[in-house]
Design an enzyme around this catalytic site. Structure first.
Site, PDB file in Angstrom:
ATOM      1  N   ASP A  47      -9.721   4.819  -0.559  1.00  0.00           N
ATOM      2  CA  ASP A  47      -8.460   4.302  -1.082  1.00  0.00           C
ATOM      3  C   ASP A  47      -7.469   4.112   0.059  1.00  0.00           C
ATOM      4  O   ASP A  47      -7.645   4.650   1.158  1.00  0.00           O
ATOM      5  CB  ASP A  47      -7.887   5.258  -2.135  1.00  0.00           C
ATOM      6  CG  ASP A  47      -6.894   4.585  -3.074  1.00  0.00           C
ATOM      7  OD1 ASP A  47      -6.611   3.380  -2.876  1.00  0.00           O
ATOM      8  OD2 ASP A  47      -6.396   5.262  -3.986  1.00  0.00           O
ATOM      9  N   LYS A  48      -6.433   3.356  -0.234  1.00  0.00           N
ATOM     10  CA  LYS A  48      -5.355   3.062   0.708  1.00  0.00           C
ATOM     11  C   LYS A  48      -4.032   3.144  -0.024  1.00  0.00           C
ATOM     12  O   LYS A  48      -3.939   2.865  -1.216  1.00  0.00           O
ATOM     13  CB  LYS A  48      -5.566   1.662   1.279  1.00  0.00           C
ATOM     14  CG  LYS A  48      -4.346   1.027   1.969  1.00  0.00           C
ATOM     15  CD  LYS A  48      -3.564   0.117   1.042  1.00  0.00           C
ATOM     16  CE  LYS A  48      -2.324  -0.446   1.732  1.00  0.00           C
ATOM     17  NZ  LYS A  48      -1.433  -1.135   0.772  1.00  0.00           N
ATOM     18  N   HIS A  49      -3.010   3.542   0.719  1.00  0.00           N
ATOM     19  CA  HIS A  49      -1.670   3.512   0.132  1.00  0.00           C
ATOM     20  C   HIS A  49      -0.663   3.121   1.205  1.00  0.00           C
ATOM     21  O   HIS A  49      -0.776   3.522   2.356  1.00  0.00           O
ATOM     22  CB  HIS A  49      -1.279   4.870  -0.451  1.00  0.00           C
ATOM     23  CG  HIS A  49       0.018   4.817  -1.205  1.00  0.00           C
ATOM     24  ND1 HIS A  49       0.084   4.420  -2.527  1.00  0.00           N
ATOM     25  CD2 HIS A  49       1.289   5.078  -0.820  1.00  0.00           C
ATOM     26  CE1 HIS A  49       1.345   4.450  -2.920  1.00  0.00           C
ATOM     27  NE2 HIS A  49       2.096   4.843  -1.909  1.00  0.00           N
ATOM     28  N   SER A  50       0.319   2.320   0.807  1.00  0.00           N
ATOM     29  CA  SER A  50       1.418   1.951   1.695  1.00  0.00           C
ATOM     30  C   SER A  50       2.665   2.721   1.285  1.00  0.00           C
ATOM     31  O   SER A  50       2.914   2.946   0.092  1.00  0.00           O
ATOM     32  CB  SER A  50       1.692   0.445   1.595  1.00  0.00           C
ATOM     33  OG  SER A  50       2.912   0.122   2.247  1.00  0.00           O
TER      34      SER A  50
ATOM     35  N   THR B 106       2.675  -2.886  -6.515  1.00  0.00           N
ATOM     36  CA  THR B 106       1.384  -3.561  -6.655  1.00  0.00           C
ATOM     37  C   THR B 106       1.083  -3.893  -8.112  1.00  0.00           C
ATOM     38  O   THR B 106       0.564  -4.976  -8.420  1.00  0.00           O
ATOM     39  CB  THR B 106       0.265  -2.688  -6.058  1.00  0.00           C
ATOM     40  OG1 THR B 106       0.528  -2.475  -4.670  1.00  0.00           O
ATOM     41  CG2 THR B 106      -1.094  -3.350  -6.212  1.00  0.00           C
TER      42      THR B 106
ATOM     43  N   ARG C 172      13.195   9.284  -9.308  1.00  0.00           N
ATOM     44  CA  ARG C 172      13.541   8.967  -7.927  1.00  0.00           C
ATOM     45  C   ARG C 172      14.076   7.549  -7.789  1.00  0.00           C
ATOM     46  O   ARG C 172      15.019   7.308  -7.030  1.00  0.00           O
ATOM     47  CB  ARG C 172      12.308   9.115  -7.024  1.00  0.00           C
ATOM     48  CG  ARG C 172      11.885  10.557  -6.778  1.00  0.00           C
ATOM     49  CD  ARG C 172      10.516  10.599  -6.106  1.00  0.00           C
ATOM     50  NE  ARG C 172      10.503   9.861  -4.863  1.00  0.00           N
ATOM     51  CZ  ARG C 172       9.459   9.151  -4.432  1.00  0.00           C
ATOM     52  NH1 ARG C 172       8.356   9.053  -5.164  1.00  0.00           N
ATOM     53  NH2 ARG C 172       9.510   8.511  -3.280  1.00  0.00           N
TER      54      ARG C 172
ATOM     55  N   SER D 164       4.366  12.520  -4.052  1.00  0.00           N
ATOM     56  CA  SER D 164       4.121  11.436  -5.001  1.00  0.00           C
ATOM     57  C   SER D 164       2.867  10.652  -4.646  1.00  0.00           C
ATOM     58  O   SER D 164       1.986  10.434  -5.480  1.00  0.00           O
ATOM     59  CB  SER D 164       5.329  10.506  -5.041  1.00  0.00           C
ATOM     60  OG  SER D 164       5.091   9.411  -5.897  1.00  0.00           O
TER      61      SER D 164
ATOM     62  N   LYS E 205      -1.313  11.487  -6.760  1.00  0.00           N
ATOM     63  CA  LYS E 205      -2.105  10.467  -7.462  1.00  0.00           C
ATOM     64  C   LYS E 205      -3.406  10.183  -6.746  1.00  0.00           C
ATOM     65  O   LYS E 205      -4.462  10.048  -7.374  1.00  0.00           O
ATOM     66  CB  LYS E 205      -1.290   9.178  -7.619  1.00  0.00           C
ATOM     67  CG  LYS E 205      -0.061   9.291  -8.499  1.00  0.00           C
ATOM     68  CD  LYS E 205       0.544   7.939  -8.784  1.00  0.00           C
ATOM     69  CE  LYS E 205       1.163   7.292  -7.569  1.00  0.00           C
ATOM     70  NZ  LYS E 205       2.459   7.882  -7.187  1.00  0.00           N
ATOM     71  N   LYS E 206      -3.348  10.050  -5.420  1.00  0.00           N
ATOM     72  CA  LYS E 206      -4.548   9.717  -4.656  1.00  0.00           C
ATOM     73  C   LYS E 206      -5.574  10.846  -4.735  1.00  0.00           C
ATOM     74  O   LYS E 206      -6.773  10.593  -4.897  1.00  0.00           O
ATOM     75  CB  LYS E 206      -4.172   9.420  -3.212  1.00  0.00           C
ATOM     76  CG  LYS E 206      -3.280   8.202  -3.036  1.00  0.00           C
ATOM     77  CD  LYS E 206      -3.916   6.944  -3.597  1.00  0.00           C
ATOM     78  CE  LYS E 206      -3.046   5.727  -3.424  1.00  0.00           C
ATOM     79  NZ  LYS E 206      -3.623   4.520  -4.041  1.00  0.00           N
TER      80      LYS E 206
END
Length: 434
Positions: free
Chosen positions: A79-82, A119, A167, A182, A186-187
């Site tokens: 997985d990836k997150h920005s 997203t 937030r 946060s 989730k990840k």
């Protein structure tokens, strides 16, 4: 255990214990704490911070506030997150490219936060696309398409779902501790084997300077690796929008141009840098450069587009979306060029101001209940270093009403600085952490 005592500790700059943070996360999830207490918690953490131990404890508590998934697939689950930026639609490109390279990507994503787009909001610009499949369907889509980009279900990190909304409307988005908890709750709840974090720095990011971005990258990687998830952060530049469009349908269009071979740009380089790390860390390729080359090849040869099309149709979107995406995306009723009041080189772009202009057009939320208009936004935004003549376009506004278009045009002019000399352009990929 009670909310008042925990809030009092935070007010006094003390880090609550692991048990106290675990109780508060469960109380966020089951409603034992009020909205006022949730907001007070977010503000106290934002102002006073947590220790490293407290940050890990809050992250794991939020992960464990709901269901934690596990997978039995014939490839690594990645997985990836920005951390958030403007014109940042890398997830839509990277998830199918990773799938084409042999990985599985169960990507749990979010909605717009502050001045940055979400997203899920971008994908919902595609007619029929559903971001909330049940768990059985989610697993089927990941197995069949190789990737699925979804919102967190009610039983995935429910504490974060509550705190995330708070937030966004309480001016606590920028907290390093809350961002870390946060993202990772989730990840980690998604049960991934490996994670890459795209930590943005610059005018369009939450982190405006490199030291802050490095601190966030360190916090994220230390926390995730402490939770036994192999994680690397890539710090990338956000001194201008990553693609020249801001707004949900407009950003999907940018991705489709890349996937179908009519566009390229820095988004491909960022996707390759992030994907190369993931593929190398998971053992699918020999090293990061081989991984980056594999991602770029999957985008270039259409393999990523094929996976994207599978995902779109499996999640309720049009079956032929990849082949004729132009006819499916909504268009704004007012489309207007913004003319430069003077000439010069583009020396600076205030990405946050552009992002907020899109929010005010209706492309994001100012309060939780706001409806998002997928068609509005900005396109053809000029790039840093470009030479612009007086009267030439700085951007194109896509709006629902004339008064909104006028305000957005004024915001664009104010956000773009022109000068007599060409600026030095920053590196797109700054460093890797972890």
């Amino acid at each position: 255990m009670n909310a008042r005592a925990i809030l009092a500790k935070l007010r006094q700059r003390q880090t609550p214990t692991r048990d106290e943070l675990g109780w508060f996360a469960r109380a966020l999830a089951d409603g034992q704490v009020s909205d006022a207490q949730a907001g007070a918690f977010a503000m106290a953490v934002c102002l006073n911070g947590l220790s490293d131990v407290g940050r890990v404890a809050l992250t794991l508590a939020m992960r464990d506030s709901g269901r934690v998934l596990s997978w039995d697939l014939d490839g690594p689950v990645l997985d990836k997150h920005s951390t958030g930026g403007v014109g940042d639609c890398v997830s839509l490109l990277l998830a199918p490219a990773l799938a084409a390279c042999g990985a599985y990507v169960p990507m749990i994503s979010g909605r717009g936060l502050g001045h940055t787009g979400g997203t899920l909001d971008k994908l919902e610009a595609i007619p029929g696309f559903g971001t909330q499949p049940d768990e059985q369907r989610f697993r089927q889509i990941v197995a069949q398409a190789g990737c699925a980009i979804v919102g967190a279900t009610a039983d995935i990190a429910p504490a974060d779902k509550r705190l995330y909304a708070v937030r966004d409307v309480s001016a606590t988005v920028e907290s390093l501790d809350l961002i870390t908890a946060s993202i990772l709750s989730k990840k980690l709840a998604a049960g991934v084997d490996g994670l890459v974090l795209d930590v943005k720095v610059g005018s369009g990011a939450f982190m405006k300077d490199l030291a802050a971005a490095q601190a966030l990258a360190e916090a994220l990687t230390k926390t995730a690796n402490a939770a036994k998830c192999r994680t690397t952060a890539v710090i990338s530049d956000m001194s201008q929008p990553l693609v020249p469009s801001l707004g949900n349908a407009l950003e999907v269009a940018e991705v489709m141009r890349v996937l179908t071979g009519t566009g390229r740009g820095p988004i491909v380089d960022v996707a390759a840098a992030l994907g190369g790390v993931l593929l190398a860390n998971s053992g699918l390729v020999a090293d990061v450069q081989d991984g980056a080359d594999a991602i770029a090849k999957a985008i270039r040869n259409g393999a990523a587009a094929e996976r994207f099309g599978r995902m779109i149709s499996a999640m309720g979107g049009p079956v032929g979306f990849v082949d004729s995406w132009q006819r499916f995306l909504p268009e704004a009723s007012i489309i207007r060029e913004v003319k430069a009041p003077s000439g010069g080189y583009v020396r600076a772009i205030d990405g946050e101001a552009l992002g907020l202009a899109v929010v005010q057009l209706g492309g994001g939320r100012e309060v939780e209940s706001d409806h998002v208009n997928p068609a509005v936004g900005l396109s053809e935004v000029v790039r840093l270093g470009a030479k612009i003549g007086k009267g030439q376009p700085l951007a194109v506004v896509h709006a629902a009403r004339s008064d909104q278009a006028d305000r957005a045009a004024a915001a664009v002019v104010a956000a773009i600085t022109l000068g007599p000399s060409r600026p030095k352009l920053p590196d797109l990929i700054i460093e890797r952490v972890g």
